[in-house]
Each structure stands twice: as C-alpha cells, then as structure tokens.
Enzyme design. Structure first.
Site, mmCIF file in Angstrom:
data_model
loop_
_atom_site.group_PDB
_atom_site.id
_atom_site.type_symbol
_atom_site.label_atom_id
_atom_site.label_comp_id
_atom_site.label_asym_id
_atom_site.label_seq_id
_atom_site.Cartn_x
_atom_site.Cartn_y
_atom_site.Cartn_z
ATOM 1 N N THR A 176 -54.726 89.595 -7.105
ATOM 2 C CA THR A 176 -54.242 88.236 -7.317
ATOM 3 C C THR A 176 -54.971 87.290 -6.355
ATOM 4 O O THR A 176 -55.133 86.105 -6.654
ATOM 5 C CB THR A 176 -52.722 88.139 -7.086
ATOM 6 O OG1 THR A 176 -52.394 88.883 -5.901
ATOM 7 C CG2 THR A 176 -51.945 88.705 -8.255
ATOM 8 N N LYS B 62 -57.418 90.930 2.166
ATOM 9 C CA LYS B 62 -56.523 91.811 1.403
ATOM 10 C C LYS B 62 -56.161 92.976 2.310
ATOM 11 O O LYS B 62 -56.777 93.143 3.363
ATOM 12 C CB LYS B 62 -57.219 92.318 0.143
ATOM 13 C CG LYS B 62 -58.641 92.886 0.402
ATOM 14 C CD LYS B 62 -59.342 93.302 -0.877
ATOM 15 C CE LYS B 62 -59.954 92.169 -1.659
ATOM 16 N NZ LYS B 62 -59.376 91.965 -2.965
HETATM 17 C C1 F58 Z 1 -50.689 95.700 -5.954
HETATM 18 N N1 F58 Z 1 -49.894 96.782 -5.460
HETATM 19 C C2 F58 Z 1 -51.955 96.164 -6.644
HETATM 20 N N2 F58 Z 1 -48.504 97.731 -3.920
HETATM 21 O O1 F58 Z 1 -52.707 96.985 -5.767
HETATM 22 C C3 F58 Z 1 -52.763 94.938 -7.043
HETATM 23 O O2 F58 Z 1 -53.902 95.313 -7.758
HETATM 24 C C4 F58 Z 1 -51.902 94.015 -7.892
HETATM 25 O O3 F58 Z 1 -52.557 92.811 -8.117
HETATM 26 C C5 F58 Z 1 -50.584 93.728 -7.202
HETATM 27 O O4 F58 Z 1 -49.921 94.918 -6.863
HETATM 28 C C6 F58 Z 1 -49.654 92.913 -8.076
HETATM 29 O O5 F58 Z 1 -49.559 93.480 -9.342
HETATM 30 C C7 F58 Z 1 -49.277 96.683 -4.278
HETATM 31 O O6 F58 Z 1 -49.375 95.674 -3.589
HETATM 32 C C8 F58 Z 1 -47.783 97.820 -2.776
HETATM 33 O O7 F58 Z 1 -47.962 97.062 -1.854
HETATM 34 C C9 F58 Z 1 -46.721 98.900 -2.729
HETATM 35 C C10 F58 Z 1 -45.800 98.724 -1.558
HETATM 36 C C11 F58 Z 1 -44.744 99.805 -1.483
HETATM 37 C C12 F58 Z 1 -45.292 101.205 -1.548
HETATM 38 C C13 F58 Z 1 -46.276 101.377 -2.658
HETATM 39 C C14 F58 Z 1 -47.326 100.272 -2.782
#
Ligand code: F58
Length: 800
Positions: A645, A537
C-alpha cells in the site's frame, strides 16, 4: 449532501471552545499552559465537533434498521488523529488561525501527539484507512480491536544496530476515546465442557473482563462517523483485600496483573507466526468480546437470530480473528439453542475473510493441544465444522481440512467459515486460488473474490502533501478528495509547461522540507537537487532491502571508478523496523547503517551519493517522507508481496516506481502506463522456475561482475573495518541459499537504476511522468476498495 460550512463554528466560538477546555477540562490558565495543555484543549474542541455527526449517524442506523459492518482486526495502525480529524471536519485552517491569535502554532501542537501505533505494518494501516473510508462513504460500521497499552516498539540504532524500547502512547491522556465501563463482557479460558439439558455447558476456569473504549472515526466533511471500539482487559476478581492486609502485597495484585497482561502489548512479529499461548488468548479475547457485543446489539431490536445475516456482516482481517466462526456458533447453539448446522449456516452467511499473505511461515496454525486446553468448547466446534464440511463435500480430498497433524489451520478454518474469501490485489487473488487454497477453491467456486487494496486520499494526499493538494484543487477544483477518479482531470494539464513547473515546484518544496528534517534528525546533510530514492516498509527478506543496499554499493563503486562521468546525485532513504527476533532482518539493518557510514563520509563521492536511515519509521514519518520521494522502491520477490500500500501512497504523491511484477505493482503499472514505471525482474512464475536450479545464486553471481565485486567488498570487511567477518553470514547466504533471488534479479535491477538516472536527467520529462502517476492513481482510493467490499461481500448500502 449537507453543507458542513453551515455547521462550522465561527472563529470566536471555536476560540471560546478551546479556552473553555483549557480552563475547565485541563484546569490550566492560558498564561501557564504547556504545548501539551494546548494540544489537549484543541483536541477536545475538535472532538466536540465529531460528536454531533457521530450521534446522528448512530441514530440513523438504528432508526432505519440498517445492516452494519463489523471489521475485526488485531491491528489498527492509526497514527496521529488531530490533524486528520480537523481536515475532515473542515476545521484545519480555522484552528490554525485561532491558535495563532492565541500565540500557538497548529503544526507544533499536532506534532506533539503520539502515534497510535496499534499495528505492525500494511495490514494494520489498511484497517485504519478502511475505517476512515467506511465513514466517508457512509457505510454503517464498527471496528473492533485491542486497546494495547504498548503499541509497536520504538526503534533506535546503537552502533548501527536496532535496539527496541517499549512504546508508551497512553502515558499521556488520550483525548479521542470515550471509556465505556458499562460495555463489558466476560471472556473465559480453559476449564471443562459438560452437557446440560442437551446443550454443551462450558465452565471456564479463568476469566477476564473485556471493557470497551470507543473512538469516533469521522469521514470526509463530517457527513458520517463510525465507532472504533477497542477492548481493554480487566480482572474479574476484585482486589484481594484480605491478602493485602496480611502484608502479601504482590499476591494481592496478582489476578489484576494476569488479566491486564492480555491487552498489554502488541505482538511485533509481522510475517512469522509463533504458537504463543498469550497470542491465542489475545485473539480469542478480541473475537469473543466483539461477537458478544454484536449479538447484544442485534437482540436489542430483533428476536429472530436466523435473520442475523440480513443485518450483520463480520469481516475477519486475516485469520487472527478466525475464532469468530466457532464463537458465533457456540453462542447460537449453547446460549440460544439453535441446532449446529443451522448455526453454522448463519455464521457463514455473516462472515468474510481477507487473506493478506501467501508466505507459509506467516500462516497461523495452532496445536490442537493448545486450543483444546485454552478453548475446550471451541476445539469441539472446530472439529464439528470440519466433519460437517467433509460430510457436505464427500469428494473433498483426504489431505484437505481444518485439523491436520494435530494442528488447527486457521486459513482453512476461516475459508470454510466464510461465505467470501478475498485477496488484496489481482495477482495475489489468483495466487490465493492457485497456490494457497486450490482444492477449497474447486469445492467452492466463486467464493474467492478480489478486492484490491486502497489508501485514504485524505491522510495520504490532502493532509500529508498540502503543496500538491493545493495545486490539484487550483487545477481541477474541489471535491477530488472523495472522488479520487477526478484526478484524471489533471491529465490535459500535464501537457502545459506552467502546470509541470508548478508540479515540480511542489515536489521541490517537499524535498527542501525533508532535507531539513533529515539534517535535524540524522545530522546528515543532503541536497534537495538529488534524486530522492525511498524504500520505507517493514524489514523482511522478501521485500529485499538487501537488493537495494547491494546495488547502492555497486553504484558507489562505479562512481569512484569513474569520477569524470556525469553522475546523477542520489539520496537513498530507508525506513523500517525488523521484528525483534528476526536475526537476518536485523543484520540487513546493520549492513545498511554500516554502508551509510562509509559512503556518507567518502569525499570522493560527496553529494553524489548519500544513504540515510532515520530510526523509528512510523505513520508520521511516512507522512513526511512520501511527499518528498522521487523514486519508490517496490522490489519484492515476485509472488511474495500480497499487495503493498506504500507503493500506492508514493505513486499518488508523484513518485515513479521501480518495481517487480508483484502485488498491486501490476495494477499500478497498468493504470499509470508502462512508460511511467521502471519494471525489472523475474515474474512470479519465473521465480518458481528459477528455484529449480539449485545453484541459481552461484550462477547469477558468477554472471555479474559488479555483484561479485560488491560481495567481495562486504566479505573483506570494507564496511565493518573493526570486525571483518561481520557479514560473512549474509555473503554466504547470497552464494549458497538466496531464497528470495536477490542475485538473480540484481543485474536487471542495476540496469534499470541506470534507466532511472537517464530519465531523471530529463527533468521536465520526469515531471511529466510523475504528474501522470498522480493523475492516474485515482483507482487506489480506499473509498473504491470499501465500495467493492460493500457490494461483493457485505451486501450493505451507503446511508448517504
Ligand atoms: C500485509 N501484511 C502484506 N501482515 O504484506 C501487504 O502486501 C499488504 O499490502 C498488506 O498486508 C495489506 O493488505 C501484513 O502487514 C502483518 O503485519 C501481520 C501481523 C500479524 C502477524 C502476521 C502478519
């Protein structure tokens, strides 16, 4: 349901297709074609087979005047397309056979395709899974995103440290996309707002063109296909020939360079937000192009814009496209003459907002100065939305609102502009209600709903794990790929020793393949008999890779001190990138690699413990590693991981989870059974409580001798002999700060890892647990998640 075998080409026809593309599309003679040429020819032959279902789906949607879903996302982390498309079309085995006759190897060609890495992590990968599921369940939809020239950076390690280089997926031809030069929109920035005939008139003083590229996305068995439309930025002004002729070559190219900058690169920040002008421009670029395209399509067959919500649902993937509200309102009012309040109500009835994070540092806030400068008309509209909301809800507390302290809060903007707001796991949704938007939730009861994330079983089980997929089909028959609940049909077989042996055999085969892959890519030899313990991750403090590596050191120390005990051999596998500017995360990467170098060369522990960290974790690497995992590390500080996920993919592939009660872990544990899940650590409420003790870290360390020893070894430079003080920062933060409570959870985690070892020794019982994980994970299909969105948020019916 149509039978696609009827449409499947015969061997001869498919062979002819490939050779025709090789000859006429690639201009290559079979005798001189490279792997690249063969891959292209194969991809075009497969793409040809997508076009039929794609046209049929589009025609049906028009003919039946169906409501469409528009999924707006700054990220789509797609990975490779070839094999996934071949599998969905039922062409995988035929293609392999035909290629073999032509002296080519399917896997080699498929492995030659670059990953489309237009995303950072979970959020972008979720968007890709949802595109595939919308096609599978027959939900008429378009994905809208940016066609970044450079996707997520490539990661290398130099002396154990992360080094980034530019990613270049478009260096070679992209066979999956269709350029649509006729679908182009002007996107404005800056300039002045005046009034004309009672309407606002915005005259931007910078413009670029958003030009469309369409990639068809085909669902399971080719029953339906949708479009992923990615926008590329092009200059509005023609090339300045006069300047060029004067010899001013650089200046002549300048407008072009500036315009193209907007779609040049994906921002690599995954959880921190920086108020960068270019990022705001990218967000508006995507959003404005999408909204213009949506209205253009709607007006082709409708005239009444007040009926828009009957035909259009727009989903905002996090707040990044949250200008969708203001942009839609702007076009409805300024271009189409609808009154402001009515325009707001139309927009709200179309819009949904998915929240993916509670981390305060990840919540988007833009300075009103910047928004006012780049998007002057939108700033006015945002302020009007805010005052309309205040007017409609007079008892709104004074501290609630969109514009506060000279900042536009995008979360509040998205919440207020949308008719539904959703969290991505049951726990996360409760925290969105209680911690993120408590006041707005009171004002709008029922607006916040939960849609627990899911993953596509086609890519993450059928394609990534043919060994296990084959066993599943043998055991419960075909059709589980799009009815994942049917995996419960495996449960009765779990009591059958023959089935368990076959299940263990599939896992073992995957581990052998991964051990070979690890040897090839890292030079480290690992035994497939060891427990494969996987944490893959993005690198982030809240995900606590640090907890994992500290416990690894404790275990190493324990084995050295107790050489005569029967230890369970383990391979600790790490994968993941850190944002280039995230110094602490990069230190943790360095530490993991330094620890690996010491442990892997220690003859006293030998095969009992290995640490591997292959560089450049991406979708394709996930497809290799996940099917080979025995143990899935989901160890975030409770209350911080919205869902996760990867946790779903690993458990679905028969890995047992060691995890906290965070994100979707809670629901995974409920489904697979507490006895098949290794739980440890503080709960979200206990975390908050624990932080009230300002000395929580010191107290926890003093209460745990193994942790003290580990920190001592690191502080003394055991893993950084050339530079003793290299990790003083990490050690110091552990004692005095430790915001993510690594120390407080260490004891419970260390003890639970002991339980893991004890369980793994009971090999047959472990297999029973692993198989029950697979059998009970059906709920986490992204098809189920998409049906939830269709029902609760979009009000769209399946066309199938
Ligand atoms: C992720 N967020 C969550 N954000 O951290 C994770 O728990 C969840 O399973 C997933 O979304 C799907 O719902 C995430 O990956 C980012 O990568 C963004 C990229 C752009 C800037 C802010 C964060």
């Amino acid at each position: 349901m149509k039978d696609i075998s009827a449409q499947r080409p015969g061997k001869e026809a498919f062979r002819a297709d490939i050779l025709r593309h090789l000859t006429y599309t690639l201009g290559k003679d079979a005798g001189h074609a490279s792997d690249y040429d063969w891959r292209m020819a194969l991809s075009f032959a497969i793409r040809d087979r997508i076009v039929g279902p794609w046209f049929a789906s589009t025609r049906r949607t028009w003919a039946e005047n169906r409501k469409r879903v528009y999924y707006l996302s700054m990220e789509f982390l797609i990975g490779r397309i070839l094999e996934d498309a071949a599998i969905n079309l039922g062409l995988r085995d035929l293609a392999a056979e035909v290629l073999a006759d032509l002296g080519q190897d399917f896997a080699t060609l498929a492995g030659e395709e670059p990953d489309a890495a237009l995303g950072n992590g979970g959020l972008g990968r979720l968007a890709a899974c949802y595109m595939e599921s919308m096609a599978t369940v027959g939900c008429p939809s378009y994905g809208y995103g940016i066609r970044y020239e450079h996707g997520l950076f490539r990661q290398r390690f130099e002396g154990g440290q992360q080094v980034e280089t530019a990613e270049d997926w478009l260096k070679t031809r992209n066979p999956w996309e269709f350029e649509r030069p006729e679908s182009a929109y002007t996107i404005g920035f800056k300039g002045e707002v005046a009034e004309k005939d009672g309407r606002a008139l915005w005259t931007p003083d910078e413009t670029v063109i958003a030009s469309a590229y369409d990639t068809p996305v085909v669902g399971w068995q080719g029953r339906w296909a949708n479009t992923l439309r990615l926008w590329s930025a092009k200059p509005t002004q023609a090339f300045d020939l006069e300047r060029f002729n004067r010899g001013d070559y650089a200046a002549a190219a300048e407008p072009e360079t500036l315009a193209r900058t907007i779609s040049r690169v994906l921002y690599p920040e995954d959880t921190t937000y920086q108020g960068k002008e270019l990022r705001l421009k990218q967000e508006f670029f995507l959003t404005s192009a999408a909204i213009q395209d949506i209205l253009r399509r709607y007006l082709e067959t409708h005239t009444d814009l007040t009926a828009l919500p009957t035909h259009v649902a727009i989903q905002m993937n996090d707040t990044h496209p949250a200008l969708a509200g203001p942009e839609l309102i702007r076009l409805l009012t300024d271009a189409h003459g609808i009154g402001f309040e009515e325009a707001f109500d139309i927009a709200q009835a179309c819009l949904g907002y998915t929240n993916h994070t509670l981390l305060p540092e990840a919540l988007e806030r833009w300075s009103t100065w910047l928004v006012g400068n780049i998007l002057p008309r939108h700033m006015q509209i945002i302020e009007r939305i805010d005052s309309l909301h205040r007017r409609r809800f007079p008892n709104r507390p004074h501290y609630v609102g969109i514009v506060k302290h000279h900042e536009v809060r995008m979360g509040e903007l998205a919440f207020i502009s949308a008719h539904r707001v959703n969290g991505v796991s049951a726990l996360h949704t409760e925290l969105v209600k209680e911690r993120l938007f408590p006041e707005l939730n009171k004002l709008h009861p029922g607006r916040i709903v939960n849609e627990t994330n899911g993953v596509t079983p086609r890519r993450w089980l059928r394609m990534a794990n043919p060994a296990l997929s084959g066993l599943i089909t043998e055991t419960i028959g075909e059709g589980w790929e799009d009815h994942l609940d049917r995996l419960t049909g495996l449960e009765p077989h779990v009591e059958d020793k023959g089935f368990r042996d076959a299940f263990a055999g599939a896992k073992r085969a995957n581990k052998v393949a991964t051990a070979n892959w690890i040897a090839r890519t890292t030079g480290i030899s690992v035994s497939p008999d060891a427990l494969f313990d996987v944490q893959v991750k993005r690198l982030h403090e809240y995900k606590r890779q640090l907890l994992n590596i500290l416990q690894t050191v404790a275990q190493w120390h324990f084995i050295r001190e107790n050489p005569n005990l029967p230890h369970v051999p383990r391979v600790k596998i790490f994968g993941g990138k850190a944002a280039p500017g995230y110094v602490v995360a990069k230190e943790i990467i360095h530490l993991i690699n330094d620890v690996a170098a010491v442990i892997n060369n220690d003859p006293r522990t030998g095969d009992l413990l290995k640490v591997v960290y292959p560089a450049n974790y991406n979708v394709s690497m996930a497809e290799h590693l996940i099917p080979a995992a025995d143990l899935s590390e989901q160890i975030s500080t409770a209350g911080k991981e919205a869902s996760g996920t990867g946790n779903m993919k690993l458990s679905l592939n028969g890995a047992l989870t060691i995890g906290t009660l965070d994100g979707a872990n809670v629901e995974i544990r409920e489904k697979v059974g507490a006895e098949n899940f290794f739980l440890f650590g503080l709960t979200a409420d206990e975390v908050e409580e624990r932080r009230k003790d300002v000395e929580h870290a010191r107290h926890a360390i003093l209460a745990n001798q193994p942790l003290q020893d580990v920190l001592q070894m690191i502080a003394e430079g055991r893993f950084s002999p050339g530079q003793r003080d290299r990790y003083h920062g990490i050690v110091d933060r552990m004692w005095h700060h430790d915001y993510f409570l690594v120390a407080s959870d260490f004891g419970a985690y260390h003890a639970e890892q002991g339980e893991v070892d004890r369980s793994y020794r009971e090999a047959d019982d472990w297999t029973r647990k692993a198989a029950l994980n697979t059998a009970r994970m059906g709920f986490f299909s992204s098809d189920r998640a998409i049906r939830g969105y269709m029902e609760d948020i979009w009000g769209v019916d399946s066309a199938l």
